[in-house]
Structure formats: C-alpha cells, structure tokens
Design a protein around this motif. Structure first.
Motif, PDB file in Angstrom:
ATOM      1  N   SER A  49     -77.945  39.708  24.011  1.00 56.38           N
ATOM      2  CA  SER A  49     -77.545  39.919  25.402  1.00 56.38           C
ATOM      3  C   SER A  49     -77.182  41.391  25.584  1.00 56.38           C
ATOM      4  O   SER A  49     -76.257  41.886  24.939  1.00 56.38           O
ATOM      5  N   ILE A  50     -77.916  42.074  26.444  1.00 56.60           N
ATOM      6  CA  ILE A  50     -77.697  43.505  26.684  1.00 56.60           C
ATOM      7  C   ILE A  50     -76.640  43.664  27.770  1.00 56.60           C
ATOM      8  O   ILE A  50     -76.811  43.198  28.889  1.00 56.60           O
ATOM      9  N   TRP A  51     -75.549  44.333  27.414  1.00 53.60           N
ATOM     10  CA  TRP A  51     -74.463  44.581  28.354  1.00 53.60           C
ATOM     11  C   TRP A  51     -74.355  46.071  28.632  1.00 53.60           C
ATOM     12  O   TRP A  51     -74.574  46.900  27.748  1.00 53.60           O
ATOM     13  N   LEU A  52     -73.986  46.391  29.844  1.00 51.16           N
ATOM     14  CA  LEU A  52     -73.739  47.758  30.271  1.00 51.16           C
ATOM     15  C   LEU A  52     -72.231  48.003  30.197  1.00 51.16           C
ATOM     16  O   LEU A  52     -71.441  47.152  30.617  1.00 51.16           O
ATOM     17  N   ASP A  53     -71.838  49.132  29.668  1.00 50.85           N
ATOM     18  CA  ASP A  53     -70.419  49.483  29.565  1.00 50.85           C
ATOM     19  C   ASP A  53     -70.105  50.565  30.583  1.00 50.85           C
ATOM     20  O   ASP A  53     -69.714  51.674  30.236  1.00 50.85           O
ATOM     21  N   ASP A  54     -70.320  50.247  31.861  1.00 50.39           N
ATOM     22  CA  ASP A  54     -70.143  51.243  32.913  1.00 50.39           C
ATOM     23  C   ASP A  54     -70.280  50.554  34.262  1.00 50.39           C
ATOM     24  O   ASP A  54     -71.363  50.106  34.623  1.00 50.39           O
ATOM     25  N   LEU A  55     -69.208  50.465  35.007  1.00 48.29           N
ATOM     26  CA  LEU A  55     -69.247  49.848  36.324  1.00 48.29           C
ATOM     27  C   LEU A  55     -68.611  50.789  37.330  1.00 48.29           C
ATOM     28  O   LEU A  55     -67.550  51.356  37.074  1.00 48.29           O
ATOM     29  N   SER A  56     -69.277  50.960  38.453  1.00 45.38           N
ATOM     30  CA  SER A  56     -68.725  51.766  39.541  1.00 45.38           C
ATOM     31  C   SER A  56     -69.299  51.264  40.855  1.00 45.38           C
ATOM     32  O   SER A  56     -70.338  50.619  40.894  1.00 45.38           O
ATOM     33  N   ARG A  57     -68.604  51.568  41.923  1.00 43.38           N
ATOM     34  CA  ARG A  57     -69.098  51.203  43.255  1.00 43.38           C
ATOM     35  C   ARG A  57     -70.423  51.914  43.540  1.00 43.38           C
ATOM     36  O   ARG A  57     -71.326  51.336  44.140  1.00 43.38           O
ATOM     37  N   VAL A  74     -80.568  44.095  31.311  1.00 39.11           N
ATOM     38  CA  VAL A  74     -79.104  44.038  31.327  1.00 39.11           C
ATOM     39  C   VAL A  74     -78.673  42.683  31.894  1.00 39.11           C
ATOM     40  O   VAL A  74     -79.128  42.271  32.953  1.00 39.11           O
ATOM     41  N   VAL A  75     -77.798  41.972  31.158  1.00 38.93           N
ATOM     42  CA  VAL A  75     -77.364  40.634  31.573  1.00 38.93           C
ATOM     43  C   VAL A  75     -75.842  40.522  31.718  1.00 38.93           C
ATOM     44  O   VAL A  75     -75.322  39.437  31.972  1.00 38.93           O
ATOM     45  N   GLY A  76     -75.135  41.639  31.569  1.00 41.46           N
ATOM     46  CA  GLY A  76     -73.691  41.629  31.728  1.00 41.46           C
ATOM     47  C   GLY A  76     -73.167  43.048  31.823  1.00 41.46           C
ATOM     48  O   GLY A  76     -73.871  44.003  31.489  1.00 41.46           O
ATOM     49  N   VAL A  77     -71.949  43.178  32.293  1.00 41.90           N
ATOM     50  CA  VAL A  77     -71.332  44.499  32.395  1.00 41.90           C
ATOM     51  C   VAL A  77     -69.851  44.356  32.089  1.00 41.90           C
ATOM     52  O   VAL A  77     -69.238  43.333  32.385  1.00 41.90           O
ATOM     53  N   THR A  78     -69.303  45.377  31.464  1.00 41.49           N
ATOM     54  CA  THR A  78     -67.875  45.413  31.180  1.00 41.49           C
ATOM     55  C   THR A  78     -67.297  46.717  31.708  1.00 41.49           C
ATOM     56  O   THR A  78     -68.022  47.682  31.915  1.00 41.49           O
ATOM     57  N   SER A  79     -66.017  46.706  31.940  1.00 41.08           N
ATOM     58  CA  SER A  79     -65.369  47.915  32.402  1.00 41.08           C
ATOM     59  C   SER A  79     -63.951  47.962  31.850  1.00 41.08           C
ATOM     60  O   SER A  79     -63.441  46.975  31.326  1.00 41.08           O
ATOM     61  N   ASN A  80     -63.356  49.121  31.991  1.00 43.69           N
ATOM     62  CA  ASN A  80     -61.988  49.314  31.516  1.00 43.69           C
ATOM     63  C   ASN A  80     -61.348  50.430  32.339  1.00 43.69           C
ATOM     64  O   ASN A  80     -62.029  51.062  33.154  1.00 43.69           O
ATOM     65  N   PRO A  81     -60.063  50.674  32.165  1.00 41.81           N
ATOM     66  CA  PRO A  81     -59.391  51.693  32.979  1.00 41.81           C
ATOM     67  C   PRO A  81     -60.028  53.079  32.899  1.00 41.81           C
ATOM     68  O   PRO A  81     -60.088  53.791  33.899  1.00 41.81           O
ATOM     69  N   THR A  82     -60.521  53.484  31.755  1.00 37.45           N
ATOM     70  CA  THR A  82     -61.140  54.806  31.626  1.00 37.45           C
ATOM     71  C   THR A  82     -62.417  54.898  32.459  1.00 37.45           C
ATOM     72  O   THR A  82     -62.665  55.900  33.126  1.00 37.45           O
ATOM     73  N   PHE A  84     -63.145  53.126  35.124  1.00 31.49           N
ATOM     74  CA  PHE A  84     -62.794  53.156  36.543  1.00 31.49           C
ATOM     75  C   PHE A  84     -62.162  54.481  36.943  1.00 31.49           C
ATOM     76  O   PHE A  84     -62.377  54.949  38.061  1.00 31.49           O
ATOM     77  N   ALA A  85     -61.416  55.122  36.068  1.00 29.19           N
ATOM     78  CA  ALA A  85     -60.859  56.442  36.391  1.00 29.19           C
ATOM     79  C   ALA A  85     -61.982  57.415  36.684  1.00 29.19           C
ATOM     80  O   ALA A  85     -61.909  58.206  37.632  1.00 29.19           O
ATOM     81  N   SER A  86     -63.038  57.342  35.900  1.00 31.41           N
ATOM     82  CA  SER A  86     -64.200  58.192  36.142  1.00 31.41           C
ATOM     83  C   SER A  86     -64.868  57.834  37.466  1.00 31.41           C
ATOM     84  O   SER A  86     -65.271  58.712  38.226  1.00 31.41           O
ATOM     85  N   ALA A  87     -64.990  56.553  37.747  1.00 34.47           N
ATOM     86  CA  ALA A  87     -65.594  56.120  39.004  1.00 34.47           C
ATOM     87  C   ALA A  87     -64.759  56.570  40.199  1.00 34.47           C
ATOM     88  O   ALA A  87     -65.295  57.009  41.215  1.00 34.47           O
ATOM     89  N   PHE A  88     -63.443  56.473  40.093  1.00 35.07           N
ATOM     90  CA  PHE A  88     -62.568  56.857  41.199  1.00 35.07           C
ATOM     91  C   PHE A  88     -62.618  58.353  41.468  1.00 35.07           C
ATOM     92  O   PHE A  88     -62.281  58.802  42.564  1.00 35.07           O
ATOM     93  N   ALA A  89     -63.026  59.139  40.477  1.00 40.01           N
ATOM     94  CA  ALA A  89     -63.151  60.582  40.675  1.00 40.01           C
ATOM     95  C   ALA A  89     -64.179  60.886  41.759  1.00 40.01           C
ATOM     96  O   ALA A  89     -64.108  61.914  42.422  1.00 40.01           O
ATOM     97  N   ASP A  90     -65.125  59.972  41.955  1.00 39.30           N
ATOM     98  CA  ASP A  90     -66.104  60.098  43.038  1.00 39.30           C
ATOM     99  C   ASP A  90     -65.518  59.380  44.247  1.00 39.30           C
ATOM    100  O   ASP A  90     -65.942  58.293  44.611  1.00 39.30           O
ATOM    101  N   ALA A  91     -64.509  59.978  44.833  1.00 34.93           N
ATOM    102  CA  ALA A  91     -63.711  59.325  45.870  1.00 34.93           C
ATOM    103  C   ALA A  91     -64.496  58.950  47.120  1.00 34.93           C
ATOM    104  O   ALA A  91     -64.049  58.095  47.876  1.00 34.93           O
ATOM    105  N   ASP A  92     -65.646  59.554  47.354  1.00 39.50           N
ATOM    106  CA  ASP A  92     -66.417  59.240  48.554  1.00 39.50           C
ATOM    107  C   ASP A  92     -66.722  57.748  48.644  1.00 39.50           C
ATOM    108  O   ASP A  92     -66.701  57.170  49.722  1.00 39.50           O
ATOM    109  N   HIS A  93     -66.999  57.103  47.541  1.00 40.88           N
ATOM    110  CA  HIS A  93     -67.338  55.680  47.555  1.00 40.88           C
ATOM    111  C   HIS A  93     -66.114  54.783  47.717  1.00 40.88           C
ATOM    112  O   HIS A  93     -66.261  53.591  47.982  1.00 40.88           O
ATOM    113  N   TYR A  94     -64.947  55.355  47.575  1.00 38.91           N
ATOM    114  CA  TYR A  94     -63.714  54.591  47.683  1.00 38.91           C
ATOM    115  C   TYR A  94     -62.847  55.056  48.856  1.00 38.91           C
ATOM    116  O   TYR A  94     -61.774  54.496  49.091  1.00 38.91           O
TER     117      TYR A  94
END
Length: 165
Positions: A49-57, A74-82, A84-94
């Motif tokens: 099962s191929i999982w992606l370790d990167d989730l963002s809006r 890809v059949v699954g995705v995981t995320s963690n605080p680090t 999401f911190a990177s994703a939140f840096a792109d504040a335009d999407h949030y």
C-alpha cells in the motif's frame, strides 16, 4: 500559561511579494517520474500500500492528491504537525478560515486543530472511492496526535477519540 489567539492575516500586495519557490505539487511538471511511477505500480501489484507523507489544502484543492491516487498508486496519506506547519506557511489557502477563526477569537491551538481536521476530512472525501473499492483496507487518512503526549497514555487516547469524532 498564556493562551495565544489567532490574528487576522495581513495580506501583502502581490507587487511587493517575493515569488515563493513552488513545491513539486504546485509546479506543472509531474511530481513522480515515469520510472518512479513504474516502480510504484510494481510495488502496488506486489501488495504494498503506497502512502503519501504530505497533506495540505493546496494538494487537495489543486487536484494533485486525486492525481496521485489515479496515476501513482497512492492509497493513503498521513500527516503530522511538522507537515501542517509547512502547509500553513502558504497562508493563502488558509486565509479565509484563519480570518474567521480570528474573528471568533479562537486560540492558536483550537485554530490548528480545526484547520488540520478540516484538511483530513477533505482528504477522506478524496480517498472515499479507494476505501470503498478495498473494503476499508486502503483509502485511509492518518493524523498524528500531539507528540507532547507521548508519555501520557490517557491523554493520547482521549485526543485520538476526540479526533475520531
């Protein structure tokens, strides 16, 4: 302990904004090369099962996550605080959500929880077909509980139960 509140975003003019370096999922080029895609197909055919370790809006809204499911096994995705911190840096999407949270007077902790769980819900919708096709074996989205609770079993279980809601 002082509780911090979310503040409305100060948006910069696009004329004065420096151009950010586009991440792989924002660029036009494929995120996975043909040889990598072939290797992923071989692994998938072997039962991995191929999982992606990167989730963002951005990944969800751009259709990149759906493309990775369709084209790269890809059949699954995981995320963690680090992540999401990177994703939140792109504040335009949030930005819209952050402004609403600031207007409500949400704490930073509550805002982070709300934003991350919303992205997880959206990713679950993207993976729904995979989950249905595999009888729930794949098509899952994982979110780490607060790592600060690593030595607090009851707190970890309570947080996981809260996330499940």
């Amino acid at each position: 302990m002082e509780e911090h509140r979310v503040r409305p975003l100060r948006r910069r003019s696009h004329r004065t904004r420096s151009a950010p370096v586009a991440s792989a999922h924002q660029q036009k080029r494929p995120i996975i090369s043909t040889s990598t895609s072939s290797a992923l197909a071989d692994l998938s055919a072997a039962g991995v099962s191929i999982w992606l370790d990167d989730l963002s809006r951005q990944r969800i809204e751009s259709g990149n996550l759906a493309s990775l499911i369709e084209d790269s096994e890809v059949v699954g995705v995981t995320s963690n605080p680090t992540i999401f911190a990177s994703a939140f840096a792109d504040a335009d999407h949030y930005a819209e959500d952050l402004d609403a949270l600031a207007a409500r007077g949400a704490s930073v902790e509550d805002a982070i929880r709300e934003l991350t769980t919303e992205d997880v819900r959206r990713a679950c919708d993207v993976f729904r077909e995979v989950w249905q096709r595999t009888g729930g074996v794949d098509g899952r989205v994982s979110l780490e509980v607060d790592p600060g609770k690593a030595h607090d079993t009851e707190g970890t279980v309570a947080e996981a139960a809260d996330l499940w809601k």
